[in-house]
Design a protein around this motif. Structure first.
Motif, mmCIF file in Angstrom:
data_model
loop_
_atom_site.group_PDB
_atom_site.id
_atom_site.type_symbol
_atom_site.label_atom_id
_atom_site.label_comp_id
_atom_site.label_asym_id
_atom_site.label_seq_id
_atom_site.Cartn_x
_atom_site.Cartn_y
_atom_site.Cartn_z
ATOM 1 N N LEU A 153 -35.751 4.526 52.520
ATOM 2 C CA LEU A 153 -34.749 3.833 53.334
ATOM 3 C C LEU A 153 -35.408 2.876 54.332
ATOM 4 N N TYR A 154 -36.519 3.313 54.920
ATOM 5 C CA TYR A 154 -37.203 2.452 55.882
ATOM 6 C C TYR A 154 -37.685 1.174 55.199
ATOM 7 N N LYS A 155 -38.254 1.304 54.000
ATOM 8 C CA LYS A 155 -38.737 0.123 53.288
ATOM 9 C C LYS A 155 -37.585 -0.803 52.924
ATOM 10 N N LYS A 156 -36.461 -0.235 52.466
ATOM 11 C CA LYS A 156 -35.352 -1.055 52.000
ATOM 12 C C LYS A 156 -34.554 -1.671 53.143
ATOM 13 N N ILE A 157 -34.327 -0.882 54.202
ATOM 14 C CA ILE A 157 -33.454 -1.365 55.281
ATOM 15 C C ILE A 157 -34.234 -2.103 56.358
ATOM 16 N N VAL A 158 -35.386 -1.587 56.725
ATOM 17 C CA VAL A 158 -36.139 -2.163 57.852
ATOM 18 C C VAL A 158 -37.216 -3.115 57.345
ATOM 19 N N GLY A 159 -38.198 -2.549 56.657
ATOM 20 C CA GLY A 159 -39.286 -3.389 56.137
ATOM 21 C C GLY A 159 -40.170 -3.949 57.244
ATOM 22 N N PRO A 160 -41.057 -4.871 56.887
ATOM 23 C CA PRO A 160 -41.969 -5.467 57.889
ATOM 24 C C PRO A 160 -41.208 -6.393 58.840
ATOM 25 N N ILE A 161 -41.787 -6.591 60.008
ATOM 26 C CA ILE A 161 -41.165 -7.463 61.015
ATOM 27 C C ILE A 161 -41.624 -8.890 60.781
ATOM 28 N N PRO A 162 -40.686 -9.792 60.483
ATOM 29 C CA PRO A 162 -41.091 -11.198 60.246
ATOM 30 C C PRO A 162 -41.633 -11.831 61.524
ATOM 31 N N PRO A 163 -42.433 -12.850 61.373
ATOM 32 C CA PRO A 163 -42.944 -13.568 62.562
ATOM 33 C C PRO A 163 -41.846 -14.395 63.219
ATOM 34 N N LEU A 164 -42.124 -14.839 64.410
ATOM 35 C CA LEU A 164 -41.168 -15.711 65.112
ATOM 36 C C LEU A 164 -40.960 -17.005 64.315
ATOM 37 N N PRO A 165 -39.705 -17.463 64.234
ATOM 38 C CA PRO A 165 -39.472 -18.749 63.568
ATOM 39 C C PRO A 165 -40.188 -19.873 64.320
ATOM 40 N N ALA A 166 -40.513 -20.899 63.582
ATOM 41 C CA ALA A 166 -41.169 -22.062 64.201
ATOM 42 C C ALA A 166 -40.276 -22.658 65.279
ATOM 43 N N HIS A 167 -40.912 -23.126 66.338
ATOM 44 C CA HIS A 167 -40.220 -23.782 67.453
ATOM 45 C C HIS A 167 -39.257 -22.832 68.190
ATOM 46 N N PHE A 168 -39.435 -21.483 67.994
ATOM 47 C CA PHE A 168 -38.591 -20.522 68.723
ATOM 48 C C PHE A 168 -39.459 -19.892 69.811
ATOM 49 N N GLY A 169 -39.243 -20.230 71.043
ATOM 50 C CA GLY A 169 -40.090 -19.784 72.132
ATOM 51 C C GLY A 169 -40.036 -18.293 72.389
ATOM 52 N N ARG A 170 -41.157 -17.794 72.932
ATOM 53 C CA ARG A 170 -41.226 -16.366 73.242
ATOM 54 C C ARG A 170 -40.203 -15.921 74.282
ATOM 55 N N PRO A 171 -39.939 -16.700 75.324
ATOM 56 C CA PRO A 171 -38.920 -16.268 76.291
ATOM 57 C C PRO A 171 -37.558 -16.028 75.640
ATOM 58 N N ARG A 172 -37.180 -16.931 74.716
ATOM 59 C CA ARG A 172 -35.900 -16.738 74.026
ATOM 60 C C ARG A 172 -35.947 -15.474 73.158
ATOM 61 N N ALA A 173 -37.090 -15.220 72.534
ATOM 62 C CA ALA A 173 -37.231 -14.021 71.698
ATOM 63 C C ALA A 173 -37.116 -12.749 72.544
ATOM 64 N N VAL A 174 -37.768 -12.771 73.722
ATOM 65 C CA VAL A 174 -37.674 -11.610 74.621
ATOM 66 C C VAL A 174 -36.230 -11.386 75.050
ATOM 67 N N LEU A 175 -35.539 -12.465 75.381
ATOM 68 C CA LEU A 175 -34.149 -12.353 75.814
ATOM 69 C C LEU A 175 -33.275 -11.745 74.722
ATOM 70 N N ALA A 176 -33.467 -12.197 73.485
ATOM 71 C CA ALA A 176 -32.683 -11.645 72.377
ATOM 72 C C ALA A 176 -32.949 -10.150 72.221
ATOM 73 N N GLY A 177 -34.238 -9.757 72.327
ATOM 74 C CA GLY A 177 -34.574 -8.331 72.209
ATOM 75 C C GLY A 177 -33.963 -7.508 73.319
ATOM 76 N N VAL A 178 -33.985 -8.049 74.546
ATOM 77 C CA VAL A 178 -33.408 -7.327 75.685
ATOM 78 C C VAL A 178 -31.900 -7.168 75.525
ATOM 79 N N LEU A 179 -31.238 -8.191 74.992
ATOM 80 C CA LEU A 179 -29.788 -8.104 74.788
ATOM 81 C C LEU A 179 -29.435 -6.984 73.812
ATOM 82 N N TYR A 180 -30.200 -6.904 72.725
ATOM 83 C CA TYR A 180 -29.971 -5.804 71.776
ATOM 84 C C TYR A 180 -30.213 -4.442 72.436
ATOM 85 N N LEU A 181 -31.266 -4.387 73.268
ATOM 86 C CA LEU A 181 -31.562 -3.145 73.984
ATOM 87 C C LEU A 181 -30.396 -2.767 74.890
ATOM 88 N N ALA A 182 -29.843 -3.746 75.588
ATOM 89 C CA ALA A 182 -28.731 -3.474 76.490
ATOM 90 C C ALA A 182 -27.497 -2.994 75.736
#
Length: 618
Positions: A153-182
């Motif tokens: 299930l982990y392989k099928k549903i989760v799998g490896p974590i893709p890299p950040l998309p090009a031109h997508f800044g780290r601050p925006r990525a952190v914000l998205a992660g924090v929103l999911y956490l909240a």
């Protein structure tokens, strides 16, 4: 390639699916119970249980979500991807093991896995012995299947974590992660309602098994562990404390203002030999209406002694039975006072009461006294000496638990030759506990668990009879009161529900040379509890029992005889009118005999409220 910002939802979905699969495994393992449920119950089990599954999933996801948000602020080469896999693998093993242990815990104990087994962590050998009757090969196969399925299930549903998309800044990525956490706060609480989710939110049926099946095992374990601190308000508050106290006092009003003057003993200072029989359900004792020929020696003793044939255990575990018998103290519905040495030190105890008038004491057990924290309770009681597993030669430790019952009784006989009188000797048997190993030929046919249990009870009775044959020839016998009683009952035979009144009925016999001739053969069919034995014994010895506030003399009739017992998480109240059983989680009646009134239910609620309130204050 999977979207990087779908990782957190996918991770959440992985655990949620795993918990749904685990629920399915529980229903398949207990197929006979599941098949007997009313139509539509299976779907409702999954539907109602989904909220707890989501809550447990959210708790397990908090750390990965937080790491994901923090890791998004780091360069790709520093992202803790391996840490996610390690965390999930460790938790996956823990959850899978808990799921499999829960399967057989429920079969044996009648409740889902909670913090109760934590009481036994200091006695791993005894824990293993308790599991001796479990289908280990089947459970190992289920565990392997769950682990393999989890990996897939982990392989099928989760799998490896893709890299950040090009031109997508780290601050925006952190914000998205924090929103999911909240957002996890919603499933953590079970929704947006004011009160966070609890067990009662998934209880939907009048059939306890259906409600139990809807629970989530990791959530139940964590919740149970957090509730054992016994701080805060009384969780069993049904009415004003003054009203509850008044109802409990009324329960102990005697039928007559005059004290009972029945004298069973020829002397007020006999030796007291207190034999506690492991799991001796009344269903196997003919003299209490059970099967014939399983306990011929106990039945013979009952015919020549004083038989109390309507007695009920206060709880469903050995440690609860010990406290009820030796301290006259009621059981607690979701914990046990024996876990708290500070509290047990404040309990009255027969050993201390008898010590004050010159009795010497000794406690015998073929297993380890540290099991379930029993030793701290017994040491606080003031026993002069202890004999336990380590005191028997290795050659005599012929059971997974330790020394078999006939070996235990032989040691008692040997020591009593030099034991000063008067003595208070307690012997606790163990051979009729799982895995039901016995050293004699089986009397009853069959290899199923009920047959093994029946044969183990027969052996324990055989060992008792062998002991009595020799004891009657000893010089101390003529001045000895023998007390024979069970620590608790059992679901077998019949696979009675956890709350069943049949499960709690146990034998109680007073015998020995100290009995008066006129008392022999007497049968007392008045309803009573294990907790009542302490006051009954002390009154026969003409000793005070004021400290045993929850114990009543069985020879002095109450206006309304009763017995109160606890199971996880509920109670039963028995009177001549019948029995009512109550589930504390959804706060509703499980079963009620036709003649039982609402007043009897209120009496049971009052008893639970007042007794648990006192337990919390100790």
């Amino acid at each position: 390639m999977k979207n990087r910002f779908a990782f957190q939802p996918r991770y959440f979905l992985f655990w949620l699916v795993f918990f749904v699969v685990a629920k399915g495994a529980f229903l398949l393992y207990h197929f006979s119970k599941a098949a007997a449920l009313p139509a539509g119950s299976i779907a409702r089990i999954f539907g109602y249980g989904l909220r707890l599954d989501a809550s447990a999933t959210a708790y397990l996801s908090v750390l990965p979500f937080a790491l994901f948000a923090l890791g998004s602020a780091l360069p790709a080469r520093f992202f803790p991807q391996r840490l996610f896999k390690f965390y999930t693998a460790v938790l996956g093993v823990v959850v899978a093991v808990a799921t499999v242990v829960d399967l057989d815990i429920y079969r044996a104990w009648g409740f889902r896995l909670d913090a109760t087994p934590l009481q036994y962590l200091n006695s791993p050998d005894e824990m293993a012995a308790s599991a001796g009757s479990a289908p280990l090969l089947l459970l190992t196969g289920i565990l392997a299947g769950l682990l393999a399925l989890g990996w897939w299930l982990y392989k099928k549903i989760v799998g490896p974590i893709p890299p950040l998309p090009a031109h997508f800044g780290r601050p925006r990525a952190v914000l998205a992660g924090v929103l999911y956490l909240a957002l996890l706060i919603v499933p953590l609480r079970g929704g947006l309602q004011q009160i966070p989710i609890n067990q009662s939110d998934v209880y939907f049926s009048t059939v306890p098994f259906a409600n139990h099946a809807a629970l989530n095992v990791p959530w139940n374990m964590a919740n149970s562990a957090l509730l054992t601190d016994n701080t805060g308000p009384n969780p069993y508050q049904f009415m004003a404390d003054s009203a509850a106290t008044r109802l409990v006092r009324q329960l102990y009003v005697p039928a007559s203002a005059q004290p009972d003057t029945t004298r069973l003993l020829r002397t007020t200072r006999p030796n007291v030999l207190f034999v506690i029989l492991e799991s001796f359900t009344g269903k196997f004792v003919a003299s209490t209406g059970g099967e014939p020929d399983v306990t011929p020696n106990l039945d013979s003793l009952a015919r020549t002694g004083v038989l109390f044939n309507n007695i009920y255990a206060a709880g469903d575990r050995s440690q609860k039975g010990l406290v009820a018998l030796l301290s006259g103290y009621p059981s607690q519905p979701a914990t046990s006072i024996i876990k708290y040495p500070r509290k047990t030190e404040q309990l009255p105890h027969l050993c201390r009461s008898l010590e004050k008038v010159g009795y010497r004491s000794h406690y015998y057990y073929g297993g380890e006294l540290s099991f379930a924290n029993m030793k701290s309770y017994l040491v606080a009681a003031g026993y002069d000496a202890f004999t336990e597993r380590a005191d028997f030669p290795i050659s005599q430790q012929n059971s997974k638990w330790g020394a078999q019952d006939h070996v235990l009784f032989d040691r008692v006989l040997q020591d009593l030759k030099t034991q000063p009188s008067p003595f208070f000797v307690t012997a606790f048997t163990l051979s009729s506990h799982e895995p039901f190993e016995i050293p004699i030929k089986h009397k009853f046919a069959g290899t199923d668990e009920t047959a093994l249990f029946r044969n183990s009870v027969y052996y324990a009775d055989w060992a008792l009879g062998r002991f009595l044959q020799t004891a009657r020839q000893q010089p101390w016998w003529d001045n000895t009161l023998l007390v024979v009683v069970a620590d608790h009952g059992h679901t077998l035979p019949g696979n009675d529900p956890n709350e069943s009144v049949r499960k709690f009925r146990i034998p109680l016999v007073l015998a020995g040379g100290a009995l008066r001739a006129k008392a022999r053969g007497r049968v007392i069919d008045r309803i009573g509890s294990q907790t009542d034995l302490a006051a009954t014994l002390l009154h026969q010895l003409q000793l005070p029992s004021a400290g045993y506030t929850w114990s009543h003399d069985l020879l002095r009739p109450l206006r309304q005889p009763f017995a109160f017992y606890c199971f996880t998480d509920g109670f039963g109240m028995v009177t001549p009118a019948g029995t009512v059983t109550y589930d504390n989680v959804p706060r509703r009646v499980i079963a009620q005999d036709s003649a039982v009134t609402g007043e009897q239910l209120r009496q049971g609620q009052a008893y639970e409220q007042v007794s648990f309130g006192e337990f919390m204050r100790k």
